[in-house]
Design a protein around this motif. Structure first.
Motif, PDB file in Angstrom:
ATOM      1  N   ARG A 322       0.702  -1.151   0.061  1.00  0.00           N
ATOM      2  CA  ARG A 322       0.014   0.083  -0.159  1.00  0.00           C
ATOM      3  C   ARG A 322       0.670   1.248  -0.091  1.00  0.00           C
ATOM      4  N   VAL A 323       1.960   1.287   0.829  1.00  0.00           N
ATOM      5  CA  VAL A 323       2.725   2.383   0.862  1.00  0.00           C
ATOM      6  C   VAL A 323       3.416   2.641  -0.443  1.00  0.00           C
ATOM      7  N   SER A 324       3.874   1.649  -1.085  1.00  0.00           N
ATOM      8  CA  SER A 324       4.599   1.424  -2.355  1.00  0.00           C
ATOM      9  C   SER A 324       3.876   2.219  -3.333  1.00  0.00           C
ATOM     10  N   LYS A 325       2.509   1.886  -3.571  1.00  0.00           N
ATOM     11  CA  LYS A 325       1.589   2.413  -4.522  1.00  0.00           C
ATOM     12  C   LYS A 325       1.157   3.797  -4.232  1.00  0.00           C
ATOM     13  N   THR A 326       1.431   4.185  -2.824  1.00  0.00           N
ATOM     14  CA  THR A 326       1.173   5.753  -2.391  1.00  0.00           C
ATOM     15  C   THR A 326       2.240   6.604  -2.586  1.00  0.00           C
ATOM     16  N   LEU A 327       3.455   6.229  -1.900  1.00  0.00           N
ATOM     17  CA  LEU A 327       4.718   6.927  -2.171  1.00  0.00           C
ATOM     18  C   LEU A 327       5.831   6.553  -2.867  1.00  0.00           C
ATOM     19  N   GLY A 328       5.839   5.477  -3.557  1.00  0.00           N
ATOM     20  CA  GLY A 328       6.776   4.970  -4.230  1.00  0.00           C
ATOM     21  C   GLY A 328       7.457   3.517  -3.570  1.00  0.00           C
ATOM     22  N   PRO A 329       8.078   2.831  -4.267  1.00  0.00           N
ATOM     23  CA  PRO A 329       9.092   1.890  -3.732  1.00  0.00           C
ATOM     24  C   PRO A 329      10.096   2.397  -2.889  1.00  0.00           C
ATOM     25  N   ALA A 330      10.659   3.013  -2.802  1.00  0.00           N
ATOM     26  CA  ALA A 330      11.825   3.581  -2.205  1.00  0.00           C
ATOM     27  C   ALA A 330      11.248   4.038  -0.517  1.00  0.00           C
ATOM     28  N   ALA A 331      10.187   4.810  -0.672  1.00  0.00           N
ATOM     29  CA  ALA A 331       9.506   5.134   0.718  1.00  0.00           C
ATOM     30  C   ALA A 331       9.322   3.954   1.284  1.00  0.00           C
ATOM     31  N   ALA A 332       8.590   2.899   0.544  1.00  0.00           N
ATOM     32  CA  ALA A 332       7.928   1.578   1.041  1.00  0.00           C
ATOM     33  C   ALA A 332       9.010   0.697   1.788  1.00  0.00           C
ATOM     34  N   VAL A 333      10.134   0.954   1.147  1.00  0.00           N
ATOM     35  CA  VAL A 333      11.433  -0.001   1.607  1.00  0.00           C
ATOM     36  C   VAL A 333      11.821   0.781   2.797  1.00  0.00           C
ATOM     37  N   ALA A 334      12.020   2.015   2.691  1.00  0.00           N
ATOM     38  CA  ALA A 334      12.664   2.691   4.045  1.00  0.00           C
ATOM     39  C   ALA A 334      11.600   2.361   5.061  1.00  0.00           C
ATOM     40  N   ASN A 335      10.310   2.600   4.802  1.00  0.00           N
ATOM     41  CA  ASN A 335       9.391   2.583   5.809  1.00  0.00           C
ATOM     42  C   ASN A 335       9.373   1.091   6.651  1.00  0.00           C
ATOM     43  N   LEU A 336       9.619  -0.007   5.567  1.00  0.00           N
ATOM     44  CA  LEU A 336       9.709  -1.514   6.337  1.00  0.00           C
ATOM     45  C   LEU A 336      10.864  -1.415   7.199  1.00  0.00           C
ATOM     46  N   VAL A 337      11.831  -0.884   6.831  1.00  0.00           N
ATOM     47  CA  VAL A 337      13.033  -0.778   7.735  1.00  0.00           C
ATOM     48  C   VAL A 337      12.728  -0.148   9.353  1.00  0.00           C
ATOM     49  N   GLY A 338      12.091   0.862   9.265  1.00  0.00           N
ATOM     50  CA  GLY A 338      11.371   1.811  10.451  1.00  0.00           C
ATOM     51  C   GLY A 338      10.641   0.596  11.235  1.00  0.00           C
ATOM     52  N   ARG A 339       9.900  -0.113  10.424  1.00  0.00           N
ATOM     53  CA  ARG A 339       9.141  -0.890  11.191  1.00  0.00           C
ATOM     54  C   ARG A 339       9.772  -1.910  12.184  1.00  0.00           C
ATOM     55  N   ALA A 340      10.763  -2.348  11.749  1.00  0.00           N
ATOM     56  CA  ALA A 340      11.689  -3.263  12.481  1.00  0.00           C
ATOM     57  C   ALA A 340      12.193  -2.816  13.918  1.00  0.00           C
TER      58      ALA A 340
END
Length: 369
Positions: A322-340
């Protein structure tokens, strides 16, 4: 002949013709046209053996326009079309052509919030079917696995009449039984809790994160689950509550979560223990990018080996999409790191860099543009 009257024609189902229960349910609603009735009330009035079977008949009526369906809790009221149909079975729903369906794939089940659940294989059937069969036989189930693997979604798909207690270390007995609430006039009114409602209405009760709840609090469940199926409410006149048919308890457990303790007393109350893991094929089917799935598989292998304490599951992967579709793949990857968790972040970073090949950092606010 009155179509609501059972015939003597034998069938494979205990000597009753197909649609026998449907006709009984339709006749009961027609006899109370001005009332919205719960699934438990109808089951009790008909002395039906299964709340789930009654609910399926009611859903058929609603799908055909013969009844209205209200939620919170599930209640049904016959429509004029239902009265006109006089209990006639609705026509079967059209099936898609065989070539348009993937062979062997069970059709998704709609959860109460409208989301779709895709059943998975279990014990020669699907997980949804297995849970419903276990409920019919009053066999309690403990689902265990990491957070985000779909335990709650499975239970909601299997039991549309579900009530839930969300377990924490602060959960108290009153969260199960009920408590007094203040009224505008300064008085108090006792409101029954989900355990009492589930017992009286013949509904399913999910105790989510059950192993976070203090053992002395969980003990309130045990008399309701064993052969007695009776509890008392000490805080409200020692009122006695008896479970009606359909009442069922299922619990969720997240091993490894801080504070989660699976006691022998709790484990022994559940005859079936089912591990719930992330379905990677389903993740791909739901549109999760392949690199994210591959990174998650690697991290989950590390989690199983004890090299890391966290790994993304289906919930996080769907969030990634969902984040990738909204903000782009780079932001989605960065967000997944932040969830760890902080202690696992470097390990997660390495796994994601190996798949995405980008300079990744957690999402962080920068300077003003």
């Amino acid at each position: 002949m009155d179509p609501t009257t059972p015939t003597a024609t034998p069938s494979r189902a205990g000597g009753r013709r197909p649609g026998y229960l449907y006709h009984k349910v339709a006749a009961h609603l027609a006899a109370h046209p001005d009332q919205m009735l719960t699934v438990g009330e109808i089951t009790k009035a008909l002395s039906a053996p299964s709340t789930g079977a009654v609910f399926e008949a009611l859903k058929k009526m609603a799908a055909a326009g013969y009844a209205t369906h209200h939620t919170g809790p599930h209640r049904f009221q016959i429509t004029q079309a239902g009265i006109d149909a006089a209990g006639t079975m609705p026509p079967p729903a059209p099936r898609a052509p065989a070539q348009g369906r993937r062979a062997g794939r069970r059709q998704p089940v709609t959860r109460p919030n409208g989301d779709l659940y895709f059943p998975r294989k279990l014990a020669g059937a699907t997980d949804v079917d297995v849970l419903r069969r276990l409920r019919d036989k009053r066999i309690p189930v403990l689902l265990y696995g990491p957070p985000g693997t779909g335990k709650t979604a499975l239970v909601e798909a299997a039991f549309p009449d579900l009530l839930t207690v969300a377990g924490t270390g602060d959960t108290v007995v009153e969260d199960f039984l009920g408590n007094f609430i203040p009224l505008p006039d300064g008085g108090f009114e006792f409101v029954y809790g989900p355990l009492v409602v589930a017992m009286r209405e013949g509904r399913a009760l999910l105790v989510d994160d059950a192993t976070l709840i203090p053992p002395k609090v969980l003990a309130v469940l045990y008399p309701a689950m064993d052969g007695r199926r009776v509890i008392t409410i000490p805080g409200y006149r020692n009122e006695r509550v008896e479970a009606v048919d359909g009442f069922y308890v299922i619990a969720g457990h997240n091993p490894g979560v801080h504070g989660a303790i699976l006691t022998e007393a709790l484990a022994s109350r559940f005859d079936v223990h089912i591990e719930v893991t992330t379905d990677w094929d389903l993740a791909r089917h739901l549109g999760v990018p392949r690199p994210a799935v591959e990174a998650a598989i690697t991290l989950n292998a590390d989690l199983a080996a004890g090299r890391v304490g966290w790994a993304p599951q289906l919930r996080e992967l769907l969030g990634f999409t969902r984040v990738s579709k909204t903000l782009g793949p780079a932001a989605a990857v960065a967000n997944l790191v932040g969830r760890a968790p902080a202690e696992d972040r470097e390990h997660v970073l390495a796994a994601l860099r190996a798949r995405f090949g980008t300079d990744i950092t957690p999402l962080t606010l920068g300077k003003q543009r």
